[in-house]
Design a protein around this motif. Structure first.
Motif, PDB file in Angstrom:
ATOM      1  N   PHE A   5      88.756  68.023  38.799  1.00 21.04           N
ATOM      2  CA  PHE A   5      88.362  66.987  37.857  1.00 21.04           C
ATOM      3  C   PHE A   5      88.843  65.658  38.421  1.00 21.04           C
ATOM      4  CE2 PHE A   5      88.348  70.597  34.940  1.00 21.04           C
ATOM      5  CZ  PHE A   5      87.193  70.364  34.221  1.00 21.04           C
ATOM      6  N   VAL A   6      88.062  64.613  38.217  1.00 22.82           N
ATOM      7  CA  VAL A   6      88.397  63.282  38.723  1.00 22.82           C
ATOM      8  C   VAL A   6      88.199  62.268  37.598  1.00 22.82           C
ATOM      9  CG1 VAL A   6      87.795  61.511  40.414  1.00 22.82           C
ATOM     10  CG2 VAL A   6      87.630  63.920  41.040  1.00 22.82           C
ATOM     11  N   ILE A   7      89.161  61.371  37.428  1.00 24.18           N
ATOM     12  CA  ILE A   7      89.010  60.248  36.499  1.00 24.18           C
ATOM     13  C   ILE A   7      88.926  58.987  37.354  1.00 24.18           C
ATOM     14  CG2 ILE A   7      90.074  58.883  34.674  1.00 24.18           C
ATOM     15  CD1 ILE A   7      91.497  61.418  33.742  1.00 24.18           C
ATOM     16  N   LYS A   8      87.859  58.226  37.131  1.00 26.26           N
ATOM     17  CA  LYS A   8      87.671  56.975  37.869  1.00 26.26           C
ATOM     18  C   LYS A   8      87.470  55.839  36.881  1.00 26.26           C
ATOM     19  CE  LYS A   8      85.740  58.762  42.127  1.00 26.26           C
ATOM     20  NZ  LYS A   8      84.642  58.703  43.075  1.00 26.26           N
ATOM     21  N   GLN A   9      87.887  54.657  37.302  1.00 31.60           N
ATOM     22  CA  GLN A   9      87.681  53.465  36.492  1.00 31.60           C
ATOM     23  C   GLN A   9      86.467  52.724  37.042  1.00 31.60           C
ATOM     24  OE1 GLN A   9      90.972  50.707  36.365  1.00 31.60           O
ATOM     25  NE2 GLN A   9      90.405  50.054  34.317  1.00 31.60           N
ATOM     26  N   SER A  10      85.512  52.410  36.174  1.00 33.01           N
ATOM     27  CA  SER A  10      84.305  51.710  36.595  1.00 33.01           C
ATOM     28  C   SER A  10      84.572  50.215  36.739  1.00 33.01           C
ATOM     29  CB  SER A  10      83.174  51.965  35.602  1.00 33.01           C
ATOM     30  OG  SER A  10      83.497  51.435  34.345  1.00 33.01           O
ATOM     31  N   SER A  11      83.597  49.503  37.247  1.00 36.33           N
ATOM     32  CA  SER A  11      83.760  48.066  37.482  1.00 36.33           C
ATOM     33  C   SER A  11      83.958  47.269  36.191  1.00 36.33           C
ATOM     34  CB  SER A  11      82.552  47.520  38.242  1.00 36.33           C
ATOM     35  OG  SER A  11      81.368  47.739  37.506  1.00 36.33           O
ATOM     36  N   ASN A  12      83.526  47.845  35.053  1.00 37.48           N
ATOM     37  CA  ASN A  12      83.714  47.139  33.781  1.00 37.48           C
ATOM     38  C   ASN A  12      85.014  47.526  33.080  1.00 37.48           C
ATOM     39  OD1 ASN A  12      83.139  49.659  32.783  1.00 37.48           O
ATOM     40  ND2 ASN A  12      81.362  49.043  31.587  1.00 37.48           N
ATOM     41  N   GLY A  13      85.870  48.291  33.769  1.00 38.44           N
ATOM     42  CA  GLY A  13      87.183  48.636  33.237  1.00 38.44           C
ATOM     43  C   GLY A  13      87.218  49.906  32.410  1.00 38.44           C
ATOM     44  N   GLN A  14      86.076  50.555  32.221  1.00 39.87           N
ATOM     45  CA  GLN A  14      86.060  51.797  31.456  1.00 39.87           C
ATOM     46  C   GLN A  14      86.267  52.989  32.392  1.00 39.87           C
ATOM     47  OE1 GLN A  14      82.669  51.927  28.832  1.00 39.87           O
ATOM     48  NE2 GLN A  14      83.581  50.404  27.499  1.00 39.87           N
ATOM     49  N   TYR A  15      86.484  54.160  31.795  1.00 41.74           N
ATOM     50  CA  TYR A  15      86.829  55.361  32.560  1.00 41.74           C
ATOM     51  C   TYR A  15      85.758  56.433  32.425  1.00 41.74           C
ATOM     52  CZ  TYR A  15      91.371  53.171  32.793  1.00 41.74           C
ATOM     53  OH  TYR A  15      92.393  52.283  33.027  1.00 41.74           O
ATOM     54  N   VAL A  26      79.345  67.550  40.074  1.00 41.18           N
ATOM     55  CA  VAL A  26      78.538  68.530  39.360  1.00 41.18           C
ATOM     56  C   VAL A  26      78.153  68.002  37.986  1.00 41.18           C
ATOM     57  CG1 VAL A  26      78.502  70.882  38.439  1.00 41.18           C
ATOM     58  CG2 VAL A  26      79.657  70.425  40.605  1.00 41.18           C
ATOM     59  N   PHE A  27      79.107  67.412  37.272  1.00 43.84           N
ATOM     60  CA  PHE A  27      78.800  66.784  35.984  1.00 43.84           C
ATOM     61  C   PHE A  27      79.809  65.690  35.714  1.00 43.84           C
ATOM     62  CE2 PHE A  27      81.604  70.281  34.659  1.00 43.84           C
ATOM     63  CZ  PHE A  27      82.483  69.637  33.822  1.00 43.84           C
ATOM     64  N   TRP A  28      79.457  64.824  34.767  1.00 46.79           N
ATOM     65  CA  TRP A  28      80.330  63.708  34.406  1.00 46.79           C
ATOM     66  C   TRP A  28      80.183  63.425  32.926  1.00 46.79           C
ATOM     67  CZ3 TRP A  28      76.275  63.809  37.658  1.00 46.79           C
ATOM     68  CH2 TRP A  28      75.114  63.173  37.257  1.00 46.79           C
ATOM     69  N   THR A  29      81.145  62.715  32.404  1.00 41.13           N
ATOM     70  CA  THR A  29      81.175  62.405  30.979  1.00 41.13           C
ATOM     71  C   THR A  29      80.577  61.029  30.723  1.00 41.13           C
ATOM     72  OG1 THR A  29      83.333  61.309  31.082  1.00 41.13           O
ATOM     73  CG2 THR A  29      83.329  63.708  30.720  1.00 41.13           C
ATOM     74  N   GLU A  30      80.525  60.693  29.462  1.00 42.04           N
ATOM     75  CA  GLU A  30      80.203  59.326  29.079  1.00 42.04           C
ATOM     76  C   GLU A  30      81.375  58.437  29.506  1.00 42.04           C
ATOM     77  OE1 GLU A  30      81.024  58.614  24.683  1.00 42.04           O
ATOM     78  OE2 GLU A  30      80.898  60.790  24.757  1.00 42.04           O
ATOM     79  N   THR A  31      81.253  57.140  29.342  1.00 40.83           N
ATOM     80  CA  THR A  31      82.365  56.252  29.663  1.00 40.83           C
ATOM     81  C   THR A  31      83.290  56.126  28.460  1.00 40.83           C
ATOM     82  OG1 THR A  31      81.067  54.309  29.027  1.00 40.83           O
ATOM     83  CG2 THR A  31      81.051  54.915  31.347  1.00 40.83           C
ATOM     84  N   TYR A  32      84.553  55.935  28.741  1.00 40.53           N
ATOM     85  CA  TYR A  32      85.585  55.802  27.710  1.00 40.53           C
ATOM     86  C   TYR A  32      86.354  54.512  27.925  1.00 40.53           C
ATOM     87  CZ  TYR A  32      84.665  60.740  26.962  1.00 40.53           C
ATOM     88  OH  TYR A  32      84.057  61.940  26.703  1.00 40.53           O
ATOM     89  N   LYS A  33      86.832  53.934  26.839  1.00 38.32           N
ATOM     90  CA  LYS A  33      87.597  52.692  26.929  1.00 38.32           C
ATOM     91  C   LYS A  33      89.007  52.914  27.451  1.00 38.32           C
ATOM     92  CE  LYS A  33      85.058  50.177  23.419  1.00 38.32           C
ATOM     93  NZ  LYS A  33      85.095  49.447  22.163  1.00 38.32           N
ATOM     94  N   ALA A  36      93.246  57.794  28.594  1.00 38.76           N
ATOM     95  CA  ALA A  36      93.656  58.934  27.770  1.00 38.76           C
ATOM     96  C   ALA A  36      92.439  59.643  27.168  1.00 38.76           C
ATOM     97  CB  ALA A  36      94.600  58.466  26.660  1.00 38.76           C
ATOM     98  N   SER A  37      91.418  58.891  26.792  1.00 44.25           N
ATOM     99  CA  SER A  37      90.207  59.504  26.244  1.00 44.25           C
ATOM    100  C   SER A  37      89.471  60.312  27.312  1.00 44.25           C
ATOM    101  CB  SER A  37      89.281  58.437  25.673  1.00 44.25           C
ATOM    102  OG  SER A  37      89.868  57.835  24.543  1.00 44.25           O
ATOM    103  N   ALA A  38      89.454  59.813  28.534  1.00 48.57           N
ATOM    104  CA  ALA A  38      88.841  60.565  29.631  1.00 48.57           C
ATOM    105  C   ALA A  38      89.620  61.855  29.878  1.00 48.57           C
ATOM    106  CB  ALA A  38      88.786  59.716  30.891  1.00 48.57           C
ATOM    107  N   GLN A  39      90.931  61.780  29.814  1.00 48.71           N
ATOM    108  CA  GLN A  39      91.754  62.978  29.983  1.00 48.71           C
ATOM    109  C   GLN A  39      91.527  63.962  28.840  1.00 48.71           C
ATOM    110  OE1 GLN A  39      93.903  63.885  32.672  1.00 48.71           O
ATOM    111  NE2 GLN A  39      93.600  65.809  31.565  1.00 48.71           N
TER     112      GLN A  39
END
Length: 58
Positions: A5-15, A26-33, A36-39
């Motif tokens: 599993f990988v958590i990355k921060q996007s250019s707009n600061g979300q995760y 393989v798959f990814w989630t929606e963006t989170y502010k 901790a929400s990504a985790q």
């Protein structure tokens, strides 16, 4: 390890949380502010994923 599993921060600061196998996403989630929400999304997938039924839509 071939999978992770990988958590990355996007250019707009979300995760975004994703699952990669052999370096391929393989798959990814929606963006989170918050990170901790990504985790939390990862934790939920790990907890509930093994019990999920398979739906064949073919």
């Amino acid at each position: 390890m071939a999978h992770k599993f990988v958590i990355k921060q996007s250019s707009n600061g979300q995760y975004i949380a994703s699952f990669e196998y052999n370096g391929e996403k393989v798959f990814w989630t929606e963006t989170y502010k918050s990170k901790a929400s990504a985790q939390n999304a990862i934790d939920s997938i790990k907890k509930n994923g093994p019990m999920a039924e398979v739906h064949d839509a073919t």
